[in-house]
Write a protein that holds these residues in place. Structure first.
Motif, PDB file in Angstrom:
ATOM      1  N   ASP B 219       0.822  -1.220   0.000  1.00  0.00           N
ATOM      2  CA  ASP B 219       0.000   0.000   0.000  1.00  0.00           C
ATOM      3  C   ASP B 219       0.850   1.263   0.000  1.00  0.00           C
ATOM      4  O   ASP B 219       0.484   2.260  -0.613  1.00  0.00           O
ATOM      5  CB  ASP B 219      -0.912   0.005   1.237  1.00  0.00           C
ATOM      6  CG  ASP B 219      -1.998  -1.045   1.125  1.00  0.00           C
ATOM      7  OD1 ASP B 219      -2.243  -1.500  -0.004  1.00  0.00           O
ATOM      8  OD2 ASP B 219      -2.592  -1.399   2.148  1.00  0.00           O
ATOM      9  N   TYR B 220       1.985   1.224   0.721  1.00  0.00           N
ATOM     10  CA  TYR B 220       2.745   2.474   0.826  1.00  0.00           C
ATOM     11  C   TYR B 220       3.351   2.894  -0.505  1.00  0.00           C
ATOM     12  O   TYR B 220       3.716   4.052  -0.678  1.00  0.00           O
ATOM     13  CB  TYR B 220       3.807   2.402   1.927  1.00  0.00           C
ATOM     14  CG  TYR B 220       4.791   1.269   1.826  1.00  0.00           C
ATOM     15  CD1 TYR B 220       4.656   0.150   2.628  1.00  0.00           C
ATOM     16  CD2 TYR B 220       5.858   1.328   0.939  1.00  0.00           C
ATOM     17  CE1 TYR B 220       5.557  -0.896   2.555  1.00  0.00           C
ATOM     18  CE2 TYR B 220       6.772   0.282   0.862  1.00  0.00           C
ATOM     19  CZ  TYR B 220       6.615  -0.823   1.671  1.00  0.00           C
ATOM     20  OH  TYR B 220       7.510  -1.845   1.589  1.00  0.00           O
ATOM     21  N   VAL B 222       1.556   2.665  -3.325  1.00  0.00           N
ATOM     22  CA  VAL B 222       0.442   3.412  -3.908  1.00  0.00           C
ATOM     23  C   VAL B 222       0.416   4.819  -3.319  1.00  0.00           C
ATOM     24  O   VAL B 222       0.242   5.808  -4.036  1.00  0.00           O
ATOM     25  CB  VAL B 222      -0.904   2.692  -3.643  1.00  0.00           C
ATOM     26  CG1 VAL B 222      -2.045   3.433  -4.322  1.00  0.00           C
ATOM     27  CG2 VAL B 222      -0.847   1.264  -4.136  1.00  0.00           C
ATOM     28  N   THR B 223       0.629   4.906  -2.000  1.00  0.00           N
ATOM     29  CA  THR B 223       0.670   6.224  -1.358  1.00  0.00           C
ATOM     30  C   THR B 223       1.750   7.088  -2.009  1.00  0.00           C
ATOM     31  O   THR B 223       1.508   8.240  -2.354  1.00  0.00           O
ATOM     32  CB  THR B 223       0.988   6.090   0.145  1.00  0.00           C
ATOM     33  OG1 THR B 223       0.127   5.123   0.710  1.00  0.00           O
ATOM     34  CG2 THR B 223       0.813   7.409   0.860  1.00  0.00           C
ATOM     35  N   ARG B 225       3.082   6.887  -4.943  1.00  0.00           N
ATOM     36  CA  ARG B 225       2.700   7.298  -6.305  1.00  0.00           C
ATOM     37  C   ARG B 225       1.643   8.382  -6.247  1.00  0.00           C
ATOM     38  O   ARG B 225       1.705   9.366  -6.980  1.00  0.00           O
ATOM     39  CB  ARG B 225       2.128   6.104  -7.069  1.00  0.00           C
ATOM     40  CG  ARG B 225       3.165   5.100  -7.463  1.00  0.00           C
ATOM     41  CD  ARG B 225       2.863   4.502  -8.843  1.00  0.00           C
ATOM     42  NE  ARG B 225       3.933   3.607  -9.220  1.00  0.00           N
ATOM     43  CZ  ARG B 225       3.900   2.277  -9.026  1.00  0.00           C
ATOM     44  NH1 ARG B 225       2.819   1.717  -8.534  1.00  0.00           N
ATOM     45  NH2 ARG B 225       4.927   1.533  -9.358  1.00  0.00           N
ATOM     46  N   ALA B 226       0.663   8.196  -5.348  1.00  0.00           N
ATOM     47  CA  ALA B 226      -0.426   9.168  -5.252  1.00  0.00           C
ATOM     48  C   ALA B 226       0.099  10.530  -4.847  1.00  0.00           C
ATOM     49  O   ALA B 226      -0.450  11.555  -5.225  1.00  0.00           O
ATOM     50  CB  ALA B 226      -1.469   8.686  -4.245  1.00  0.00           C
ATOM     51  N   LYS B 227       1.182  10.539  -4.077  1.00  0.00           N
ATOM     52  CA  LYS B 227       1.768  11.806  -3.657  1.00  0.00           C
ATOM     53  C   LYS B 227       2.349  12.571  -4.830  1.00  0.00           C
ATOM     54  O   LYS B 227       2.785  13.707  -4.666  1.00  0.00           O
ATOM     55  CB  LYS B 227       2.856  11.558  -2.608  1.00  0.00           C
ATOM     56  CG  LYS B 227       2.286  11.300  -1.239  1.00  0.00           C
ATOM     57  CD  LYS B 227       3.295  11.505  -0.129  1.00  0.00           C
ATOM     58  CE  LYS B 227       4.299  10.400  -0.029  1.00  0.00           C
ATOM     59  NZ  LYS B 227       5.062  10.435   1.242  1.00  0.00           N
ATOM     60  N   LEU B 229       5.056  11.578  -6.530  1.00  0.00           N
ATOM     61  CA  LEU B 229       6.512  11.453  -6.619  1.00  0.00           C
ATOM     62  C   LEU B 229       6.868  10.870  -7.983  1.00  0.00           C
ATOM     63  O   LEU B 229       6.121  10.071  -8.524  1.00  0.00           O
ATOM     64  CB  LEU B 229       7.028  10.517  -5.527  1.00  0.00           C
ATOM     65  CG  LEU B 229       6.686  10.918  -4.100  1.00  0.00           C
ATOM     66  CD1 LEU B 229       7.184   9.858  -3.139  1.00  0.00           C
ATOM     67  CD2 LEU B 229       7.291  12.258  -3.771  1.00  0.00           C
ATOM     68  N   HIS B 237      13.578   5.208  -3.556  1.00  0.00           N
ATOM     69  CA  HIS B 237      13.461   5.705  -2.197  1.00  0.00           C
ATOM     70  C   HIS B 237      12.443   4.908  -1.379  1.00  0.00           C
ATOM     71  O   HIS B 237      12.596   4.752  -0.176  1.00  0.00           O
ATOM     72  CB  HIS B 237      13.057   7.181  -2.244  1.00  0.00           C
ATOM     73  CG  HIS B 237      13.274   7.894  -0.961  1.00  0.00           C
ATOM     74  ND1 HIS B 237      14.514   8.013  -0.391  1.00  0.00           N
ATOM     75  CD2 HIS B 237      12.417   8.512  -0.134  1.00  0.00           C
ATOM     76  CE1 HIS B 237      14.402   8.686   0.737  1.00  0.00           C
ATOM     77  NE2 HIS B 237      13.137   8.996   0.916  1.00  0.00           N
ATOM     78  N   HIS B 238      11.408   4.408  -2.042  1.00  0.00           N
ATOM     79  CA  HIS B 238      10.373   3.699  -1.281  1.00  0.00           C
ATOM     80  C   HIS B 238      10.472   2.191  -1.390  1.00  0.00           C
ATOM     81  O   HIS B 238      10.511   1.497  -0.383  1.00  0.00           O
ATOM     82  CB  HIS B 238       8.990   4.197  -1.681  1.00  0.00           C
ATOM     83  CG  HIS B 238       8.678   5.534  -1.106  1.00  0.00           C
ATOM     84  ND1 HIS B 238       8.081   5.704   0.109  1.00  0.00           N
ATOM     85  CD2 HIS B 238       8.936   6.775  -1.564  1.00  0.00           C
ATOM     86  CE1 HIS B 238       7.960   6.991   0.381  1.00  0.00           C
ATOM     87  NE2 HIS B 238       8.479   7.669  -0.622  1.00  0.00           N
ATOM     88  N   ALA B 239      10.515   1.665  -2.624  1.00  0.00           N
ATOM     89  CA  ALA B 239      10.517   0.205  -2.770  1.00  0.00           C
ATOM     90  C   ALA B 239      11.883  -0.376  -2.403  1.00  0.00           C
ATOM     91  O   ALA B 239      11.987  -1.212  -1.502  1.00  0.00           O
ATOM     92  CB  ALA B 239      10.120  -0.179  -4.186  1.00  0.00           C
ATOM     93  N   SER B 242      13.056  -0.202   1.257  1.00  0.00           N
ATOM     94  CA  SER B 242      12.406  -1.067   2.242  1.00  0.00           C
ATOM     95  C   SER B 242      12.812  -2.530   2.088  1.00  0.00           C
ATOM     96  O   SER B 242      12.594  -3.318   2.992  1.00  0.00           O
ATOM     97  CB  SER B 242      10.879  -0.921   2.174  1.00  0.00           C
ATOM     98  OG  SER B 242      10.414  -1.385   0.943  1.00  0.00           O
TER      99      SER B 242
END
Lengths: 330, 327
Positions: B219-220, B222-223, B225-227, B229, B237-239, B242
């Motif tokens: 989910d994060y 999707v968050t 992308r929705a932001k 970025l 930075h996100h995938a 983590s």
């Protein structure tokens, strides 16, 4: 003028067995400062519609027509890069379904808010950080917790962080997809109240997606009831709750227990939602509808206005229903 | 605390393993068929001369005494004299260790960087031709024996398209000037290090790709992308951020294999390193040299294993709790 005007929006998922028509010719308006609730059972296309508006579609989902006008500009036509820069989060932000997983576990919560600000505004990092602290304060979280990680927050607090993040770029519209589903009832009402206060204070427009009708009744001005990818009933919350007219809308409202009324069995609608790969011909609700006649099996009903206050219903038997026939009682 | 107990236990294991290796190291070369003394002792010598030579090399003692002397000398970093060169093994290893270290570091750094980048790329392009091609190629290189690929590359770039040197760590005589010497060494490094990368990047790429795909479904993401970025930021930075902890753990876990793989690579490319030294020593039944090289490689493997255990304990808190007995 409506801030968000959706017309004839169609979004289909391509699968090996054909197109799944998850959003099929949906039209609605959201007025500035108002909230529209979207209700319907699981799989009726509520979430698909939300991700269509923000164009967060999976690779097999595609918009097959229609328009989404934001402040008069059709955002379906923007190219991806422009859409990302000028619409996402800046104009339309989103509060997600899974409060538990919407934040990245390896980044500090404050940084995740700052990141959203810096993606759209050319401000120094320090200024963005200060604003993130203000936002946390605004949703009732101690700004000192800026440097903490998501796992140090409870579910309700995480959802508050997500709300703070959604407000980061002063958007015009917030899409909230089941914002309280993963929370327990007490926290649910706190989060809802926080959202309501902020929405009123900041004059935000909101699209609230939920299967929980009481949430819509509490927070929204208008309601749209979806069934099998289409809106079947639309109107002012009071009108629709007092006088649900579409057989499905009626069933949905009736299936919700009223704590002030006499104790009765909660009624469920017989049958199952249709397979969207091959939706039934004519009215999509006809296989489950007690009033279904020949015309319902052949022709698709239009969403037409009944009475006043732009209460709209898509049903061939609307005349009969308006006379107040109670079709779901024995 | 849990973690220091875990660490102590791992250290204890490492010491035991080193001791066992030490013993095997002593026994194995003496169990090998053939008589090592023939290498240094000419049958034409007089019996007195043979006895004297055996005494010099410590071969006249009973095996058990030889063993204790050997262990005692190991602690003094005295690995004896090489049968074939008559020089102290320690000095010979010291000369060769830098070469092995350079090859190892170059292979390792490039393999991880390329492997992880390819993994991120293929995950972001899932299902496309690029993804299938790179993933397939990586799997192929991973599945076939490494020496086969290395020999093919040697043939291709040394014979058919002779642009790369086929053996050694530098030209003889070396060119003048520091810069030219440096470039000459790089030139010699390309084939051995490059072939190591080709052989090993596939497993990193596949592992990164799979963990990335799992992360990209969260989910994060999707968050993010929705932001709004940029996709690149979402990916890195996100995938990637983590899933980095398990990947780092795995990298450390694979270090020992890369160290021991040096024997094959160095032999094929005549790389003047510890691995080649070991191979040559075994071929010539040069006990002290083989023991020394073998021990050095074993030591490196044990150290890498220990590092992997420590990193694993840091990255995954569950390990600490389980081992610390906090149940």
């Amino acid at each position: 003028m409506a801030i968000l005007e959706v017309r004839d929006l169609k979004m289909y998922y391509k699968t090996l067995r054909g197109h799944v028509k998850a959003v099929d010719s949906v039209s609605f308006d959201i007025e500035r400062g108002k909230a529209l609730g979207i209700a319907g059972e699981s799989g009726c296309g509520k979430t698909s519609m939300a991700v269509t508006v923000l164009r967060l579609l999976p690779s097999n989902g595609k918009i097959h027509g229609g328009s989404v006008k934001l402040d008069g500009i059709d955002i379906v036509k923007l190219d991806d890069e422009e859409f990302r820069k000028s619409v996402r989060w800046k104009k339309i932000s989103m509060v997600f379904q899974g409060a538990m997983n919407a934040l990245n576990p390896v980044h500090r919560v404050g940084d995740q808010i700052v990141e959203a600000i810096l993606a759209h505004e050319d401000v120094p990092h320090q200024e963005a950080a200060t604003r993130a602290e203000e936002l946390l304060d605004m949703v009732g979280i101690n700004p000192k917790r800026y440097k903490e990680y998501p796992h140090e927050f409870s579910g309700g607090m995480k959802q508050r962080v997500v709300i703070a993040m959604a407000l980061a770029c002063n958007p015009d519209v917030i899409i909230a997809d089941e914002p309280t589903t993963a929370l327990d009832v007490m926290v649910q009402s706190q989060v809802l109240k926080a959202m309501e206060d902020l929405r009123k204070r900041l004059d935000l427009s909101m699209m609230l997606i939920t299967h929980d009708l009481s949430v819509i009744a509490q927070t929204c001005d208008n309601i749209a009831i979806m069934y099998a990818g289409k809106i079947v009933e639309y109107g002012n919350v009071i009108d629709v709750f007092d006088n649900p007219t579409h057989p499905y809308g009626m069933g949905l409202v009736k299936s919700f227990p009223n704590i002030k009324a006499e104790r009765t069995r909660v009624r469920s609608l017989p049958g199952f939602p249709p397979n969207l790969l091959a939706p039934p011909k004519g009215c999509r609700f006809h296989p489950r509808c007690p009033l279904a006649g020949d015309i319902c099996m052949e022709e698709e009903p239009e969403l037409i206005e009944i009475g006043s206050n732009s209460h709209k219903v898509a049903c061939h038997k609307v005349d009969m229903l308006e006379r107040g026939v109670n079709i779901w009682e024995q | 605390m849990g973690f220091s107990r875990y660490l102590l236990r791992r250290l204890g294991y490492a010491v035991i393993v080193l001791f066992v290796i030490m013993t095997f190291n002593f026994a194995i070369f003496r169990l090998m068929p053939g008589d090592a003394t023939k290498m240094i002792i000419d049958p034409m010598f007089t019996p007195e001369a043979i006895a004297e030579l055996k005494r010099q090399f410590g071969l006249d003692d009973p095996p058990l005494v030889q063993y204790f002397k050997y262990v005692g000398n190991l602690f003094k970093f005295d690995l004896g004299l090489s049968f074939s060169t008559r020089r102290p093994v320690v000095n010979e290893l010291k000369e060769r260790l830098p070469n092995t270290a350079v090859l190892f570091l170059a292979s390792f750094t490039l393999t991880t960087i390329i492997g992880i980048s390819v993994g991120v790329y293929t995950a972001s392009k899932r299902g496309t031709f690029g993804d299938n091609f790179v993933t397939g190629a990586g799997l192929f290189a991973f599945a076939v024996p490494s020496f086969w690929i290395q020999l093919l590359l040697l043939m291709l770039f040394g014979y058919y398209i002779p642009i790369l040197p086929i053996h050694g760590t530098m030209s003889a005589p070396p060119p003048d000037g520091f810069l030219l010497q440096f470039l000459d060494r790089i030139h010699h490094l390309i084939l051995p290090a490059g072939s190591n990368v080709i052989v090993a990047f596939g497993s990193w790429a596949l592992y990164t790709r799979n963990t990335m795909l799992e992360a990209l479904g969260q989910d994060y993401i999707v968050t993010a992308r929705a932001k709004g970025l940029p996709e690149n930021t979402v990916l890195r930075h996100h995938a990637l951020r983590s899933v980095l902890p398990p990947i780092v753990t795995l990298i450390f876990g694979a270090l020992p294999g890369m160290v021991s793989g040096a024997v094959i690579t160095e032999t094929i490319f005549s790389w003047h390193g510890v691995g080649k030294y070991l191979m040559d020593a075994v071929m010539q039944q040069d006990y002290p040299a083989a023991q020394g090289a073998f021990y050095l490689i074993a030591l490196a493997v044990v150290i890498c294993n220990l590092a992997a255990d420590i990193v694993y304990g840091i990255v995954d808190p569950r390990i600490r709790v389980g081992e610390g007995g906090a149940k």
